[in-house]
Design a protein around this motif. Structure first.
Motif: not given
Length: 428
Positions: A335-361
């Motif tokens: 659906r070609s989202p605008i201004a949204l990046d989709i990344r693997p949760a395993a690359e996050h420095p924290d251990v994520l337990y759910r779907l997670t959304y973050e902003t640059p700040d």
């Protein structure tokens, strides 16, 4: 002294003494920006709660009013205004001198003394002290707390929800109560309520966005600290004013009351005139080129279908080992989202337990709230869905249902080799 003169003296002193005290405090030291906001919210809360309190009082035998002129449904408007100042605006400034508990006790004590002295105007019942205690509980103490939190910039989310309640009560419910139109029932009422909820949803989401992203409230004297271009603001510049106008237009049709149209016209005129000029100048001064770029691409009233590309970017972290999560990632990608990046949760420095959304700040949402935030990057229709499912209560119910169908918390790890190194879909 004749009863008429005595009643006039009570009404005159009752109104002007609190006003003079309030004026004296303002002249002694001009209110700062946050103090002004505190005065507004405390007064608004007092007005919204004192009206039903005084409408209910005669039915319980607490007190009744005996006045001629300047009244509505038996409530003298001058004394109502005096009570709003005494329990709203005035204590908001007296917080400069006294703490909340002492100020609350002092004002209740003053009110207990003054009520019997207003005998020609107010007829006190046997249990009037119960009404006084009720008023202090539902009006004075909440108004003082709101003023205190606003002065000190505390509990911004609670303040925003309160301001949303005040806006709905004073700008929608109270005018309808005053006009007294015939309210429809049955299927028409149900359909109308759903339309009104849908129309008010962007305005409520915009107010929450001010608190969650901007760290402020819709009040011009208590504004966000950052320029907010996400949420409803990615689609329209004035989501709260737009929602209010649409709600008034719907009410005019549902209630068949032409006078409600004047409310819609008044809200639009205020927004186009005073608010746009005053707030626009403030935003231009505070945010400069960022505000100018945003203003040039996002319309004030007519929403965009797709969000503004310059809106705050978001990152959706998805577990690449979760089949349900991968399906969701593919659904977003096509659906070609605008201004949204989709990344693997395993690359996050924290251990994520759910779907997670973050902003640059560094702001973060998880679970259903993360899904709701990501939906804002698609189009207005999906954004409305996201704002609806992210409402308190609704969000918890949707999260429970999602967990029951396999979206429960689990730690995100690197893709397993036996799956051929599952990868997220590439952006469309």
């Amino acid at each position: 002294m004749s009863p008429e003169l005595h009643a006039g003296l009570v009404r005159g002193l009752g109104l002007f003494v609190p006003l003079l005290l309030f004026t004296g405090l303002c002249l002694w030291r001009a209110p700062r920006r946050r103090e002004t906001a505190a005065v507004i919210v405390a007064s608004a809360w007092s007005l919204l709660t004192l009206v039903p309190l005084n409408l209910y009082a005669p039915h319980t035998g607490w007190w009744t009013f005996h006045t001629d002129g300047a009244e509505w449904r038996g409530i003298p408007l001058d004394l109502l205004l005096a009570w709003v100042v005494l329990w709203g605006a005035l204590p908001a400034l007296l917080l400069r001198l006294l703490p909340v508990p002492l100020l609350a006790g002092l004002l209740v004590w003053i009110d207990v003394i003054l009520m019997p002295l207003a005998d020609p105007v107010i007829d006190l019942g046997t249990f009037w002290l119960a009404g006084e205690l009720t008023g202090a509980t539902v009006t004075l103490i909440p108004a003082l707390l709101l003023a205190y939190w606003t002065r000190n910039g505390q509990l911004v989310h609670a303040r925003v929800w309160t301001q949303a309640t005040l806006a709905g009560g004073l700008m929608v419910a109270l005018p309808i109560l005053v006009l007294g139109p015939e309210v429809p029932s049955g299927p028409e009422a149900l359909a109308g309520a759903q339309l009104l909820l849908l129309a008010g949803l962007p305005g409520l989401a915009a107010a929450r966005e001010f608190a969650r992203v901007g760290g402020g409230t819709p009040l011009p004297y208590d504004p966000p600290e950052r320029l907010v271009t996400s949420g409803p603001y990615a689609f329209v510049r004035n989501p709260m004013q737009t929602s209010l106008v649409v709600v008034h237009l719907l009410l005019a049709v549902l209630l068949r009351e032409p006078l409600v149209l004047l409310l819609a016209v008044s809200a639009a005129v205020y927004s186009v005139g005073v608010a746009a000029w005053h707030e626009g100048a403030q935003l231009r001064e505070r945010f400069g080129a960022d505000w100018t770029a945003y203003r040039s691409r996002v319309r004030p009233w007519l929403p965009r279908w797709r969000p503004w590309p310059g809106r705050t970017r978001g990152v959706l972290h998805v577990d690449a080992n979760c089949a349900l999560c991968l399906t969701l990632a593919r659904w977003f990608t096509v659906r070609s989202p605008i201004a949204l990046d989709i990344r693997p949760a395993a690359e996050h420095p924290d251990v994520l337990y759910r779907l997670t959304y973050e902003t640059p700040d560094g702001l973060r949402w998880s679970g259903v709230s993360a899904l709701a935030r990501a939906l804002e990057h698609l189009n207005l229709g999906w954004a409305l869905t996201g704002w609806a499912i992210d409402l308190p209560g609704v969000r918890h119910l949707v999260q429970l249902c999602g967990d029951a169908f396999g979206a429960g918390p689990h730690p995100a790890r690197a893709p397993r080799a036996d799956r051929g190194g599952s990868e997220l879909p590439a952006p469309a």
